[in-house]
Structures are given as C-alpha cells and as structure tokens.
Design a protein around this motif. Structure first.
Motif, PDB file in Angstrom:
ATOM      1  N   VAL A 133       1.007  -1.053   0.130  1.00 45.19           N
ATOM      2  CA  VAL A 133      -0.054   0.083   0.170  1.00 45.19           C
ATOM      3  C   VAL A 133       1.048   1.241  -0.025  1.00 45.19           C
ATOM      4  N   PHE A 134       0.601   2.058  -0.997  1.00 50.90           N
ATOM      5  CA  PHE A 134       1.573   3.250  -1.032  1.00 50.90           C
ATOM      6  C   PHE A 134       1.053   4.476  -1.004  1.00 50.90           C
ATOM      7  N   THR A 135       1.443   5.652  -0.797  1.00 50.53           N
ATOM      8  CA  THR A 135       0.895   6.973  -0.971  1.00 50.53           C
ATOM      9  C   THR A 135       1.497   7.524  -2.103  1.00 50.53           C
ATOM     10  N   VAL A 136       0.768   7.986  -3.283  1.00 51.53           N
ATOM     11  CA  VAL A 136       1.193   8.588  -4.371  1.00 51.53           C
ATOM     12  C   VAL A 136       0.681  10.193  -4.132  1.00 51.53           C
ATOM     13  N   GLY A 137       2.013  10.926  -4.068  1.00 53.35           N
ATOM     14  CA  GLY A 137       1.599  12.378  -4.070  1.00 53.35           C
ATOM     15  C   GLY A 137       2.381  12.616  -2.263  1.00 53.35           C
ATOM     16  N   PRO A 138       2.118  13.669  -1.719  1.00 50.02           N
ATOM     17  CA  PRO A 138       1.296  14.803  -2.513  1.00 50.02           C
ATOM     18  C   PRO A 138       2.321  15.659  -3.452  1.00 50.02           C
ATOM     19  N   LEU A 139       1.309  16.232  -4.304  1.00 48.73           N
ATOM     20  CA  LEU A 139       1.537  17.085  -5.299  1.00 48.73           C
ATOM     21  C   LEU A 139       2.152  18.502  -4.895  1.00 48.73           C
ATOM     22  N   ARG A 140       3.460  18.738  -5.193  1.00 47.95           N
ATOM     23  CA  ARG A 140       4.004  19.825  -4.515  1.00 47.95           C
ATOM     24  C   ARG A 140       4.211  20.932  -5.573  1.00 47.95           C
ATOM     25  N   GLY A 141       3.917  22.270  -5.433  1.00 50.17           N
ATOM     26  CA  GLY A 141       4.157  23.283  -6.370  1.00 50.17           C
ATOM     27  C   GLY A 141       5.327  24.420  -5.890  1.00 50.17           C
ATOM     28  N   GLN A 142       6.128  24.435  -6.829  1.00 50.45           N
ATOM     29  CA  GLN A 142       6.987  25.362  -6.663  1.00 50.45           C
ATOM     30  C   GLN A 142       6.740  26.990  -7.187  1.00 50.45           C
ATOM     31  N   PHE A 143       6.535  27.657  -6.011  1.00 46.88           N
ATOM     32  CA  PHE A 143       6.161  29.390  -6.530  1.00 46.88           C
ATOM     33  C   PHE A 143       7.125  30.248  -6.459  1.00 46.88           C
ATOM     34  N   SER A 144       7.296  31.222  -7.409  1.00 40.06           N
ATOM     35  CA  SER A 144       8.210  32.237  -7.361  1.00 40.06           C
ATOM     36  C   SER A 144       7.724  33.290  -7.473  1.00 40.06           C
ATOM     37  N   ASP A 145       8.463  34.347  -7.492  1.00 42.80           N
ATOM     38  CA  ASP A 145       7.933  35.837  -7.566  1.00 42.80           C
ATOM     39  C   ASP A 145       8.313  36.007  -9.149  1.00 42.80           C
ATOM     40  N   PRO A 146       7.466  37.310  -9.461  1.00 39.61           N
ATOM     41  CA  PRO A 146       7.920  37.759 -10.940  1.00 39.61           C
ATOM     42  C   PRO A 146       9.222  37.942 -11.241  1.00 39.61           C
ATOM     43  N   PHE A 147      10.382  38.303 -10.345  1.00 39.35           N
ATOM     44  CA  PHE A 147      11.649  38.701 -10.503  1.00 39.35           C
ATOM     45  C   PHE A 147      12.490  37.302 -10.217  1.00 39.35           C
ATOM     46  N   ASP A 148      12.158  36.423  -9.971  1.00 39.91           N
ATOM     47  CA  ASP A 148      12.569  35.085  -9.802  1.00 39.91           C
ATOM     48  C   ASP A 148      13.785  35.352  -8.791  1.00 39.91           C
ATOM     49  N   VAL A 149      13.531  36.026  -7.701  1.00 36.75           N
ATOM     50  CA  VAL A 149      14.429  36.188  -6.669  1.00 36.75           C
ATOM     51  C   VAL A 149      14.625  35.107  -5.488  1.00 36.75           C
TER      52      VAL A 149
END
Length: 447
Positions: A133-149
């Motif tokens: 029995v496995f856990t698929v996920g969680p789905l993670r999102g990498q959020f950046s600012d508009p300047f990619d700082v």
C-alpha cells in the motif's frame, strides 16, 4: 506544508550588489548609490514576504487507473490541476512518490497547450515492482516571484492511496474434486429438504410432468403430489495460508534481509516478509483466482483458523472468511497486497489445531481443501494431515529451498490422503500445480 528557500542565485546577487553599493555610498558619500543599495536589499526581502504571505488557491484531483494495481502492470495516474499564482507566473509541479517507483514526474503549470488559468491535465504511468500500500503524492508546487528572486514550495494535496496486489498466475486445470470432471466446477444438485418423503413433495400444478408424480405420497395425502424441484448449491472450497515467520525464514535476520525496501505504507512500516513468503502470496492469489473463477465459494483461513486477512491493512473487510465471484477475486487480491508474516511470540499458538479443524468441519458443503505452507515439522504435518478428514480432496504446496527439507512432511501428508508437493525457487508455480494432479503427488493415498 511548505518549504521556503530564502533566495535564488539572482536574490543573492542583488543582496551582494546592495552591500557593495552601501559600502561605496558610505565611502564616496553618494546619495544615488545609497538609493541603489536600498533598492537592491529591499527587493529580495519584499519578494520573500510576498511568496510566503500570498497563498495561491489550487485544487488537485488525482485519478488512479486501475483502482487496484497489479505487480508488473502499469498504473496510469491522471492529475487535474486548477489555479493560478497571484503574479500569473508559471509553477513547477512535482509529484512525490515512494523510492521504489524511482522516477519523480514534474510538470509546468499552466499546461503549455491550454490558456492560462484554466484546468490543466497531466498523465504519467507507474510501474510497480512490489505489492503493498503506497501513498502517491502529495503534489507540490514551486512558486516564485515575478523577478525570480526567491521561491516557496507548497503541498497542494495530501496524496492518494494506491494498493498494489500480487499478480496471479494462470493455473492449468486439474481435478479438484472426485467425480467432478477436469476442473471440479460442476454445481451439486440436492433435493430440497430431503429429510422425508413429505418434505420432498408439493401439490401438483398445471403443467407439471406426470413422471414427477410421487404416487406413495399422493395415496397418503389423497391429492396429487409431485416431487419438489432440485435445488442447486454452490460448491465450497477452503484455502489455508500459513503465515508463521519461522516457517518462511531463519529468524529476524532473514526477515530483515528480504524486507521490501521503498514502501511508503499508510501509517505502517515496511512489509514483514521473506522471499519464500512472497512466493506463497503469489501461489495463494493464483489458487484463489483459479477456484473462484470456477464458481466455488472460497473460505480463506490462516494457520490458526482465523480469517485469513484479519491482520491485513489492505483488506476491504478484514473479518471476512468467504469469497465468491469476480468480486471475491478482487477482494482476495486486495487483501493480499499488504498481508505480512505473523509476529513471532514467546509462546506461539500451535498451528493447524482445533480452531482450524472446527472451521473446516463446520463447512456445509465440504469441497476441496488447499493449503499453502512454509516448512513443516513432522508434528505440524501430522496436525495438518488430519484436516483431510473434513474434505473431499486436499492439496498442499510446501514452500522450501530444497525438496529434501520437506520430504518427511510430504510423506506424512500423502499417506493421509493429501495431494502434496514441494514448491522451490527453481520450480514454476504452474508446474507444481500440475504435479498435484499426478499420481506421484498422491502416493500412499489411503483407501
């Protein structure tokens, strides 16, 4: 859940430039350099606060097909992601998977082929190599600012449970019950309530053939009586699965050596198993599928006579003993997905004793009995041998490394009327199953 990475390389460069500009402003007394220093230092700080405080609203729907996976068969995962970042930038999506699945899928959101802000759909495949029995996920999102700082990684869902069942082997047909043909699948006709003549008859109805008229009861009752219809009962079979740790390994060291690595169990540690027990699991699911597909009602028990899957976290109904039809095939496979060896106790309950005998003797229609066991001592083989008294036919597969390890146990079982054979790492399951139908497997059968 989130993980904040303070700055990207561009952010560190801005901070370095700000520090340098501040130093030059102090040395040269230039206000314009001071303004540049403030800008270079403030931008990374503001960007970091923005990505942390502005939480994007994303919805994730994950679909697994098939719902119950099989070892060696691909499982298709479909992700439906809806949402957008506050700044409207792209998001890198990373699906977390157990180590045994190796490749970690990554995606870009919004999907390049759909307009921004609409539903994005992604597909990928998993290739399971082990049951569990496995856990698929969680789905993670990498959020950046508009300047990619800077960027922050957030979990977008909690993941989904994926059950991987052992893959059944298609077994060749053999005679399971005396007088029932090649596969023993024929139903058993019985007269309804056949305790006495009156209970076997009913009043004549228009259209009943005269050959069914029961004349003695007709004379006694004073009215035309006919024999009752025959009722058809479902043939019954039993499967006993040995789960004793000492029968499938050499103590805790062997169990640790053959533990399946990489399992991400739902609230559980890795499977407690051995290579021999994995073979027994495949044999059990194959026999169960073979019997259920031939119309039997199958009762599954462990070596103590308890429900076979009472301790399996993947069992749809842990307390169930009886299975039938295509749903029974599904339930047995799902239950075997996370079944483990039983814990070794200081004073273990002896296997194959009263509890198991009582369950087998209590069967209404005593059909074939099939046992999948590990190594058996002579005393254990004698206890199991007595179970044949409650069945029409009995079959046993004994898991071992070398045939000589179970020669004595096989001889005891065969003399008690069992069809028994050894299943070694070098023997195919289909070959061992065919051996159960050969005279060599029933040598010494009592009359």
């Amino acid at each position: 859940m989130f993980s904040l990475r303070l700055f990207r390389p561009r952010g560190w460069i801005l901070l370095a430039m700000g520090a340098l500009a501040l130093l030059l402003a102090l040395v040269l007394g230039r206000r314009d350099l001071l303004m540049l220093a403030v800008f270079c230092c403030a931008l990374p700080a503001v960007a970091c606060a923005a990505v942390y405080l502005l939480k994007p609203g994303f919805t994730v729907k994950r679909t697994l097909a098939p719902a119950l996976g099989r070892v060696g068969s691909p499982v298709t995962v479909t992700l439906e992601v809806h949402g957008r970042t506050p700044g409207g930038g792209r998001v890198k999506l990373v699906e977390e998977l157990p180590v045994s699945f190796r490749d970690v899928p990554t995606f870009s959101h919004p999907h390049p082929v759909v307009p921004r802000g609409l539903l994005s759909r992604y597909h990928y495949s998993l290739h399971p190599a082990h049951r569990g029995v496995f856990t698929v996920g969680p789905l993670r999102g990498q959020f950046s600012d508009p300047f990619d700082v800077t960027y922050v990684q957030r979990g977008l869902d909690d993941g989904d449970r994926l059950t991987i069942a052992p893959a059944a082997v298609e077994l060749p047909p053999i005679s399971l019950t005396d007088g029932r043909g090649q596969d023993g699948a024929r139903s058993t006709p019985e007269l309804a309530h056949a305790s006495h003549d009156d209970a076997m008859t009913r009043e004549y109805r228009y259209g009943d053939p005269l050959r069914r008229v029961h004349w003695p009861v007709t004379a006694r009752q004073g009215k035309l009586m006919v024999r009752a219809e025959e009722s058809v009962t479902t043939p019954e079979a039993a499967l006993v699965l040995d789960r004793r740790a000492q029968a499938f390994g050499e103590g805790n060291k062997a169990i640790e050596r053959f533990q399946i690595a990489g399992h991400s169990m739902v609230g559980l540690p890795e499977l407690r198993t051995t290579a021999a027990f994995e073979t027994a699991i495949v044999a059990a699911v194959s026999i169960a599928a073979h019997v259920l597909e031939r119309g039997y009602l199958l009762r599954v028990l462990d070596h103590r006579g308890l429900p076979g899957f009472a301790s399996s976290p993947s069992a749809p109904d842990p307390g169930a003993e009886e299975y039938s039809g295509s749903q029974g095939v599904f339930d047995v496979a799902a239950s075997l997905a996370a079944l483990e060896l039983s814990e070794t106790e200081d004073a273990p309950v002896a296997p194959f004793i009263n509890g198991l005998a009582h369950k087998l003797h209590a069967g209404r229609r005593r059909g074939p009995l099939m046992a999948v066991t590990g190594l058996l001592s002579d005393a254990e083989a004698l206890l199991l041998a007595d179970m044949a008294e409650s069945t029409q036919s009995a079959f046993a597969l004994l898991l071992c490394s070398e045939p000589h390890e179970v020669e004595s146990a096989l001889d005891i079982l065969r003399r008690a009327g069992w069809r028994a054979t050894a299943l070694t790492p070098g023997t195919h399951l289909e070959q061992a199953w065919l051996q159960l139908g050969q005279p060599a497997a029933i040598a010494g059968r009592r009359p």
